[in-house]
Scaffold this motif. Structure first.
Motif, PDB file in Angstrom:
ATOM      1  N   CYS A 168       2.901 -13.353   1.709  1.00 20.84           N
ATOM      2  CA  CYS A 168       2.381 -11.995   1.603  1.00 20.84           C
ATOM      3  C   CYS A 168       1.551 -11.727   2.853  1.00 20.84           C
TER       4      CYS A 168
ATOM      5  N   THR B  70      -1.258  -8.987   4.941  1.00 26.23           N
ATOM      6  CA  THR B  70      -2.194  -7.868   4.957  1.00 26.23           C
ATOM      7  C   THR B  70      -2.548  -7.630   6.415  1.00 26.23           C
TER       8      THR B  70
ATOM      9  N   ASN C 248      -2.187 -11.431  -1.696  1.00 26.36           N
ATOM     10  CA  ASN C 248      -2.767 -10.498  -0.727  1.00 26.36           C
ATOM     11  C   ASN C 248      -3.515  -9.340  -1.380  1.00 26.36           C
TER      12      ASN C 248
ATOM     13  N   CYS D 222      -3.595   0.283  -2.730  1.00 26.18           N
ATOM     14  CA  CYS D 222      -2.951  -0.991  -2.400  1.00 26.18           C
ATOM     15  C   CYS D 222      -2.808  -1.890  -3.626  1.00 26.18           C
TER      16      CYS D 222
ATOM     17  N   LYS E  68       0.382  -3.824   3.521  1.00 23.09           N
ATOM     18  CA  LYS E  68       0.585  -5.059   2.763  1.00 23.09           C
ATOM     19  C   LYS E  68       2.041  -5.144   2.374  1.00 23.09           C
TER      20      LYS E  68
ATOM     21  N   CYS F 104       0.829  -1.203   0.000  1.00 26.76           N
ATOM     22  CA  CYS F 104       0.000   0.000   0.000  1.00 26.76           C
ATOM     23  C   CYS F 104       0.863   1.253   0.000  1.00 26.76           C
TER      24      CYS F 104
ATOM     25  N   VAL G 291      -4.175   0.255   6.240  1.00 20.29           N
ATOM     26  CA  VAL G 291      -3.948  -1.087   5.730  1.00 20.29           C
ATOM     27  C   VAL G 291      -2.492  -1.170   5.294  1.00 20.29           C
TER      28      VAL G 291
END
Length: 152
Positions: free
Chosen positions: A85, A87, A129, A72, A100, A67, A98
């Motif tokens: 991955c 999140t 993700n 994102c 990631k 992100c 958020v």
């Protein structure tokens, strides 16, 4: 524990090395695009004399979404032992965030409860993700249905 963190924003970069005691520690690395971190954990007196490795290693071929603000849909190349991955979502009052990126499996396994974070999920597929495309799901459903009709 010994941690090395590297931050790179445009032409400006910083490197931070930290050595400390930790109750919960996971050896591994994390890549959130502008922030990369690696940690090494040990359990004897003064065992953290060695620095954690530089997290800027060569790509391992895996990619994850990261992100940039609220966007994102960017991708980052994972490196070293980053085989998952991640999140994570957090809310602070009316603000939500958020995050990631790429992580090592050991970090995924240790993130079962992190203060102020409501939701953490890890996956092992390439770009796993991200949000699955509705058109791809619909196309897959149509192809499956057509195959079933033709073969029966």
């Amino acid at each position: 524990m010994s941690t090395t963190a590297v931050t790179q924003v445009g032409d400006i970069g910083t490197k931070l090395k930290v050595k400390d005691c930790a109750a919960d520690c996971a050896s591994g690395s994390m890549n959130l695009s502008i922030i990369k971190r690696s940690s090494v954990c040990c359990n004897t007196d003064q065992c953290n004399v060695q620095d954690a490795p530089d997290p800027r290693t060569d790509s391992n071929g895996k990619k994850c979404y990261f992100c940039n603000g609220k966007n994102c849909s960017n991708t980052v190349s994972c490196s070293g032992g980053e085989d998952h991955c991640i999140t994570a979502a957090a809310s602070y009052g009316e603000q939500s965030l958020v995050v990631k990126g790429c992580v090592s499996k050991s970090i995924c396994d240790s993130t079962t409860s992190v203060d102020d974070v409501q939701k953490i999920s890890c996956c092992s597929g390439n770009l796993c993700n991200g949000v699955q495309s509705v058109s791809q799901s619909f196309l897959f459903l149509c192809c499956s249905l057509l195959s079933f009709i033709l073969l029966h």
